[in-house]
Scaffold this motif. Structure first.
Motif, PDB file in Angstrom:
ATOM      1  N   MET A   1       0.827  -1.257   0.110  1.00 43.38           N
ATOM      2  CA  MET A   1       0.070   0.062  -0.116  1.00 43.38           C
ATOM      3  C   MET A   1       0.762   1.423   0.040  1.00 43.38           C
ATOM      4  SD  MET A   1      -3.000   0.787   0.072  1.00 43.38           S
ATOM      5  CE  MET A   1      -4.237   2.453   0.449  1.00 43.38           C
ATOM      6  N   VAL A   2       0.703   2.035  -1.084  1.00 45.02           N
ATOM      7  CA  VAL A   2       1.532   3.159  -0.985  1.00 45.02           C
ATOM      8  C   VAL A   2       0.957   4.505  -0.331  1.00 45.02           C
ATOM      9  CG1 VAL A   2       2.246   5.181  -2.752  1.00 45.02           C
ATOM     10  CG2 VAL A   2       2.464   2.960  -3.321  1.00 45.02           C
ATOM     11  N   GLN A   3       1.883   5.126   0.650  1.00 44.29           N
ATOM     12  CA  GLN A   3       1.403   6.182   1.315  1.00 44.29           C
ATOM     13  C   GLN A   3       1.407   7.278   0.706  1.00 44.29           C
ATOM     14  OE1 GLN A   3       0.873   5.477   4.851  1.00 44.29           O
ATOM     15  NE2 GLN A   3       0.038   7.692   4.827  1.00 44.29           N
ATOM     16  N   GLU A   4       0.283   8.149   0.428  1.00 45.19           N
ATOM     17  CA  GLU A   4       0.260   9.335  -0.288  1.00 45.19           C
ATOM     18  C   GLU A   4       0.908  10.401   0.517  1.00 45.19           C
ATOM     19  OE1 GLU A   4      -4.212   9.789  -2.465  1.00 45.19           O
ATOM     20  OE2 GLU A   4      -3.556  11.298  -0.790  1.00 45.19           O
ATOM     21  N   THR A   5       1.370  11.286  -0.295  1.00 47.86           N
ATOM     22  CA  THR A   5       1.881  12.522   0.175  1.00 47.86           C
ATOM     23  C   THR A   5       1.160  13.567   0.082  1.00 47.86           C
ATOM     24  OG1 THR A   5       3.174  13.280  -1.560  1.00 47.86           O
ATOM     25  CG2 THR A   5       4.331  11.590  -0.275  1.00 47.86           C
ATOM     26  N   PHE A   6       1.767  14.807   0.322  1.00 52.73           N
ATOM     27  CA  PHE A   6       0.873  16.192   0.073  1.00 52.73           C
ATOM     28  C   PHE A   6       0.954  16.478  -1.383  1.00 52.73           C
ATOM     29  CE2 PHE A   6       4.115  19.143  -0.289  1.00 52.73           C
ATOM     30  CZ  PHE A   6       5.230  18.505   0.290  1.00 52.73           C
ATOM     31  N   PHE A   7       1.694  15.900  -1.977  1.00 54.15           N
ATOM     32  CA  PHE A   7       1.886  16.072  -3.406  1.00 54.15           C
ATOM     33  C   PHE A   7       0.512  15.530  -4.204  1.00 54.15           C
ATOM     34  CE2 PHE A   7       6.630  16.234  -4.779  1.00 54.15           C
ATOM     35  CZ  PHE A   7       6.761  17.462  -3.976  1.00 54.15           C
ATOM     36  N   SER A   8      -0.214  14.538  -3.540  1.00 49.78           N
ATOM     37  CA  SER A   8      -1.281  14.126  -4.253  1.00 49.78           C
ATOM     38  C   SER A   8      -2.524  15.091  -3.983  1.00 49.78           C
ATOM     39  CB  SER A   8      -1.759  12.671  -3.530  1.00 49.78           C
ATOM     40  OG  SER A   8      -0.758  11.942  -3.819  1.00 49.78           O
ATOM     41  N   LYS A   9      -2.444  16.013  -2.716  1.00 45.78           N
ATOM     42  CA  LYS A   9      -3.335  16.937  -2.399  1.00 45.78           C
ATOM     43  C   LYS A   9      -3.305  18.047  -3.543  1.00 45.78           C
ATOM     44  CE  LYS A   9      -4.505  16.034   2.483  1.00 45.78           C
ATOM     45  NZ  LYS A   9      -4.273  14.629   2.539  1.00 45.78           N
ATOM     46  N   ILE A  10      -1.896  18.345  -3.721  1.00 48.00           N
ATOM     47  CA  ILE A  10      -1.660  19.581  -4.978  1.00 48.00           C
ATOM     48  C   ILE A  10      -2.493  19.141  -6.016  1.00 48.00           C
ATOM     49  CG2 ILE A  10      -0.023  20.682  -6.099  1.00 48.00           C
ATOM     50  CD1 ILE A  10       1.639  20.676  -3.481  1.00 48.00           C
ATOM     51  N   ILE A  11      -2.145  17.809  -6.547  1.00 53.09           N
ATOM     52  CA  ILE A  11      -2.573  17.465  -7.730  1.00 53.09           C
ATOM     53  C   ILE A  11      -4.258  17.430  -7.705  1.00 53.09           C
ATOM     54  CG2 ILE A  11      -2.897  15.167  -9.008  1.00 53.09           C
ATOM     55  CD1 ILE A  11       0.383  14.565  -7.953  1.00 53.09           C
ATOM     56  N   ARG A  12      -4.701  17.117  -6.790  1.00 55.66           N
ATOM     57  CA  ARG A  12      -6.291  17.091  -6.499  1.00 55.66           C
ATOM     58  C   ARG A  12      -6.898  18.738  -6.212  1.00 55.66           C
ATOM     59  NH1 ARG A  12      -5.709  11.952  -3.536  1.00 55.66           N
ATOM     60  NH2 ARG A  12      -6.109  13.306  -1.590  1.00 55.66           N
ATOM     61  N   ARG A  13      -5.805  19.228  -6.196  1.00 57.76           N
ATOM     62  CA  ARG A  13      -6.110  21.026  -5.837  1.00 57.76           C
ATOM     63  C   ARG A  13      -6.748  21.075  -4.690  1.00 57.76           C
ATOM     64  NH1 ARG A  13      -5.466  24.113 -11.075  1.00 57.76           N
ATOM     65  NH2 ARG A  13      -4.626  22.419 -12.452  1.00 57.76           N
ATOM     66  N   GLU A  14      -6.567  20.077  -3.694  1.00 54.88           N
ATOM     67  CA  GLU A  14      -6.951  20.253  -2.277  1.00 54.88           C
ATOM     68  C   GLU A  14      -6.103  21.388  -1.334  1.00 54.88           C
ATOM     69  OE1 GLU A  14      -8.874  15.618  -2.385  1.00 54.88           O
ATOM     70  OE2 GLU A  14      -7.275  16.237  -0.872  1.00 54.88           O
ATOM     71  N   ILE A  15      -4.907  21.318  -1.834  1.00 58.59           N
ATOM     72  CA  ILE A  15      -3.991  22.440  -1.227  1.00 58.59           C
ATOM     73  C   ILE A  15      -3.578  23.298  -2.170  1.00 58.59           C
ATOM     74  CG2 ILE A  15      -3.489  21.272   1.030  1.00 58.59           C
ATOM     75  CD1 ILE A  15      -1.059  20.502  -0.031  1.00 58.59           C
ATOM     76  N   THR A  16      -3.319  24.526  -2.009  1.00 54.41           N
ATOM     77  CA  THR A  16      -2.659  25.422  -2.992  1.00 54.41           C
ATOM     78  C   THR A  16      -1.170  25.246  -3.405  1.00 54.41           C
ATOM     79  OG1 THR A  16      -4.190  27.092  -2.053  1.00 54.41           O
ATOM     80  CG2 THR A  16      -2.691  28.022  -3.453  1.00 54.41           C
ATOM     81  N   ALA A  17      -1.072  25.188  -4.850  1.00 56.11           N
ATOM     82  CA  ALA A  17       0.091  25.307  -5.305  1.00 56.11           C
ATOM     83  C   ALA A  17       0.072  26.219  -6.541  1.00 56.11           C
ATOM     84  CB  ALA A  17       0.994  24.134  -5.489  1.00 56.11           C
ATOM     85  N   ASP A  18       1.201  26.658  -7.070  1.00 60.02           N
ATOM     86  CA  ASP A  18       1.257  27.423  -8.328  1.00 60.02           C
ATOM     87  C   ASP A  18       1.634  26.677  -9.532  1.00 60.02           C
ATOM     88  OD1 ASP A  18       1.540  29.177 -10.176  1.00 60.02           O
ATOM     89  OD2 ASP A  18       3.155  30.145  -9.397  1.00 60.02           O
ATOM     90  N   ILE A  19       0.158  26.089 -10.010  1.00 59.86           N
ATOM     91  CA  ILE A  19       0.338  24.818 -10.894  1.00 59.86           C
ATOM     92  C   ILE A  19       0.382  25.468 -12.410  1.00 59.86           C
ATOM     93  CG2 ILE A  19      -1.100  23.000 -12.003  1.00 59.86           C
ATOM     94  CD1 ILE A  19      -2.239  22.280  -9.274  1.00 59.86           C
ATOM     95  N   LEU A  20       1.307  24.951 -13.127  1.00 61.78           N
ATOM     96  CA  LEU A  20       1.574  25.483 -14.164  1.00 61.78           C
ATOM     97  C   LEU A  20       1.094  24.667 -15.290  1.00 61.78           C
ATOM     98  CD1 LEU A  20       5.296  26.446 -13.670  1.00 61.78           C
ATOM     99  CD2 LEU A  20       3.551  28.034 -13.628  1.00 61.78           C
ATOM    100  N   TYR A  21       1.117  23.328 -15.289  1.00 63.49           N
ATOM    101  CA  TYR A  21       0.616  22.422 -16.355  1.00 63.49           C
ATOM    102  C   TYR A  21       0.069  21.038 -15.525  1.00 63.49           C
ATOM    103  CZ  TYR A  21       1.162  19.054 -19.952  1.00 63.49           C
ATOM    104  OH  TYR A  21       0.865  18.148 -20.898  1.00 63.49           O
ATOM    105  N   GLN A  22      -1.071  20.687 -16.062  1.00 58.09           N
ATOM    106  CA  GLN A  22      -1.708  19.355 -15.687  1.00 58.09           C
ATOM    107  C   GLN A  22      -2.182  18.716 -16.844  1.00 58.09           C
ATOM    108  OE1 GLN A  22      -4.487  19.699 -12.561  1.00 58.09           O
ATOM    109  NE2 GLN A  22      -3.499  17.923 -11.476  1.00 58.09           N
ATOM    110  N   ASP A  23      -2.113  17.292 -16.901  1.00 63.14           N
ATOM    111  CA  ASP A  23      -2.551  16.624 -17.741  1.00 63.14           C
ATOM    112  C   ASP A  23      -3.030  15.009 -17.103  1.00 63.14           C
ATOM    113  OD1 ASP A  23      -0.538  14.950 -17.921  1.00 63.14           O
ATOM    114  OD2 ASP A  23       0.224  15.631 -19.831  1.00 63.14           O
TER     115      ASP A  23
END
Ligand code: AMP
Length: 116
Positions: free
Chosen positions: A1-23
């Motif tokens: 079982m892979v332990q999620e990090t906060f990067f997953s929350k950024i990807i799901r836009r649950e926490i803020t980041a300056d996203i430049l690109y997403q596909d």
């Protein structure tokens, strides 16, 4: 079982980041503690902890990381002068976040690859 990090929350836009690109395979956002004028993280949307964990089925996402790095470098206007792509793996490389990500660094002369 892979332990999620906060990067997953950024990807799901649950926490803020300056996203430049997403596909469908990768997301790119500015590093919160930039080590160069342009410092962008390109992360696989799927949480894969390290390069040691990659499998053939991850080939498309890993390829997309490089292709998106090339596109983003052009958009950032650092492609011509040059930039560096880095993926840290595990403790000796200084990996802090266990969710595969590529650092895209540029906008200045970056100097030697390794700290001396
Ligand atoms: P690494 O040492 O290769 O695991 O890189 C992790 C990177 O994530 C570091 O360069 C951090 O500055 C960056 N980082 C940590 N938290 C955030 C955040 N909330 N948003 C963007 N970048 C972050």
């Amino acid at each position: 079982m892979v332990q999620e990090t906060f990067f997953s929350k950024i990807i799901r836009r649950e926490i803020t980041a300056d996203i430049l690109y997403q596909d469908n395979l990768v997301t790119a956002f500015r590093d919160i503690s930039p080590q160069a004028p342009s410092h962008i993280l390109i992360v696989t949307n799927q949480c894969i902890p390290t390069i040691n964990d990659i499998k053939p089925e991850h080939e498309a996402a890993l390829g997309r990381m490089i292709i998106s790095a090339s596109l983003i470098a052009k958009k950032e206007k650092i492609a011509q002068d040059g930039y560096r792509l880095i993926i840290n793996c595990n403790h000796n490389a200084g990996q802090e976040v266990y969710h595969i990500h590529m650092h895209l660094l540029g906008g200045c002369l970056l100097g030697p690859l390794l700290a001396r």
